[in-house]
Design a protein around this motif. Structure first.
Motif, PDB file in Angstrom:
ATOM      1  N   ASP A   1      31.465  48.461  48.977  1.00 48.61           N
ATOM      2  CA  ASP A   1      31.178  47.026  48.588  1.00 48.61           C
ATOM      3  C   ASP A   1      29.878  47.156  47.706  1.00 48.61           C
ATOM      4  OD1 ASP A   1      31.472  44.452  48.574  1.00 48.61           O
ATOM      5  OD2 ASP A   1      30.797  43.967  50.425  1.00 48.61           O
TER       6      ASP A   1
ATOM      7  N   MET B   1      33.907  42.048  53.974  1.00 48.66           N
ATOM      8  CA  MET B   1      34.049  43.618  54.157  1.00 48.66           C
ATOM      9  C   MET B   1      33.648  43.992  55.550  1.00 48.66           C
ATOM     10  SD  MET B   1      35.848  44.311  51.628  1.00 48.66           S
ATOM     11  CE  MET B   1      36.088  43.375  49.948  1.00 48.66           C
TER      12      MET B   1
ATOM     13  N   SER C   1      38.233  47.525  51.010  1.00 44.60           N
ATOM     14  CA  SER C   1      37.468  47.379  49.425  1.00 44.60           C
ATOM     15  C   SER C   1      38.144  46.293  48.738  1.00 44.60           C
ATOM     16  CB  SER C   1      37.078  48.693  48.844  1.00 44.60           C
ATOM     17  OG  SER C   1      36.292  48.168  47.800  1.00 44.60           O
ATOM     18  N   LYS C   2      37.553  45.390  47.876  1.00 40.58           N
ATOM     19  CA  LYS C   2      38.055  44.926  46.902  1.00 40.58           C
ATOM     20  C   LYS C   2      38.209  45.640  45.711  1.00 40.58           C
ATOM     21  CE  LYS C   2      34.276  42.012  45.327  1.00 40.58           C
ATOM     22  NZ  LYS C   2      33.635  40.643  44.840  1.00 40.58           N
TER      23      LYS C   2
END
Length: 213
Positions: free
Chosen positions: A158, A144, A118-119
């Motif tokens: 996401d 992702m 994940s970011k």
């Protein structure tokens, strides 16, 4: 009595497209077409109000440190940021989507330790800790969907809008972490110092949001 200068930080991209009409309804209009300009700071139809257009992830920082008084940012960004110096007085109900976990269609998620890409590292850590699951978080900046396909991660966290990108890549939605929309944020110091100017803007935006329901 002359008005104190106010700076409003707006998020670039899709959020901006939804924000500008809402601000226009509240009586704040940029002096030129933001989308056709390469500038980052814009005058408005009010001498004392300026707009700055920056990356969505930077909006909370600008507002928290007082470089901007007011900002517009997605709830996903606010959940990930340290928002201690911010008030969040209004859900603008724009740029709505969902923060989800997703995995390969039909994939069985391991019982023990899992890998999650994940970011949104902070949000993801907190979410799996609350679930009582041990998770190794792998930070990615985009794409992702590739992580489970390439065996890098069991799950991803996401933003999901239609879900079409997930489906196109053989993934499926699993758990909803939070519904997301854009919020108005105000710096705590700005709210104290410039309350008489900021409150009417909040009220007018709230009326504009209500009219759209």
């Amino acid at each position: 009595m002359s008005q104190q200068p106010l700076t409003i930080a707006l998020s670039k991209g899709r959020i901006l497209d939804d924000t500008l009409p809402l601000f226009a309804e509240a009586g704040i209009v940029p002096a030129e077409d933001i989308k056709k300009s390469r500038k980052l700071i814009f005058d408005t139809n009010h001498d004392h109000i300026k707009l700055v257009v920056i990356r969505a992830t930077d909006v909370p920082t600008y507002v928290q440190y007082g470089a901007a008084d007011i900002g517009v940012a997605g709830k996903d960004v606010l959940m990930e940021a340290d928002s201690t110096g911010l008030y969040e007085p209004l859900d603008l109900n724009i740029a709505t989507c969902r923060l989800m976990t997703a995995a390969l269609k039909g994939a069985v998620i391991p019982e023990g330790r899992i890998k999650v890409a994940s970011k949104f590292v902070g949000v993801t850590k907190r979410y799996f800790a609350q679930q009582g699951k041990q998770a190794d978080i792998i930070k990615l900046y985009g794409g992702m969907e590739l992580a489970p396909i390439m065996g890098l991660a069991d799950l991803i966290v996401d933003i999901v809008d239609t879900g079409n990108t997930l489906k196109a890549n053989g993934l499926e939605e699993r758990d909803l972490i939070a519904p997301i929309s854009s919020r108005l944020v105000v710096g705590k110091a700005a709210m104290k110092m410039k309350h008489r100017q900021i409150q009417p803007i909040i009220d007018k935006l709230a009326q504009a949001v209500e009219r759209r329901r």
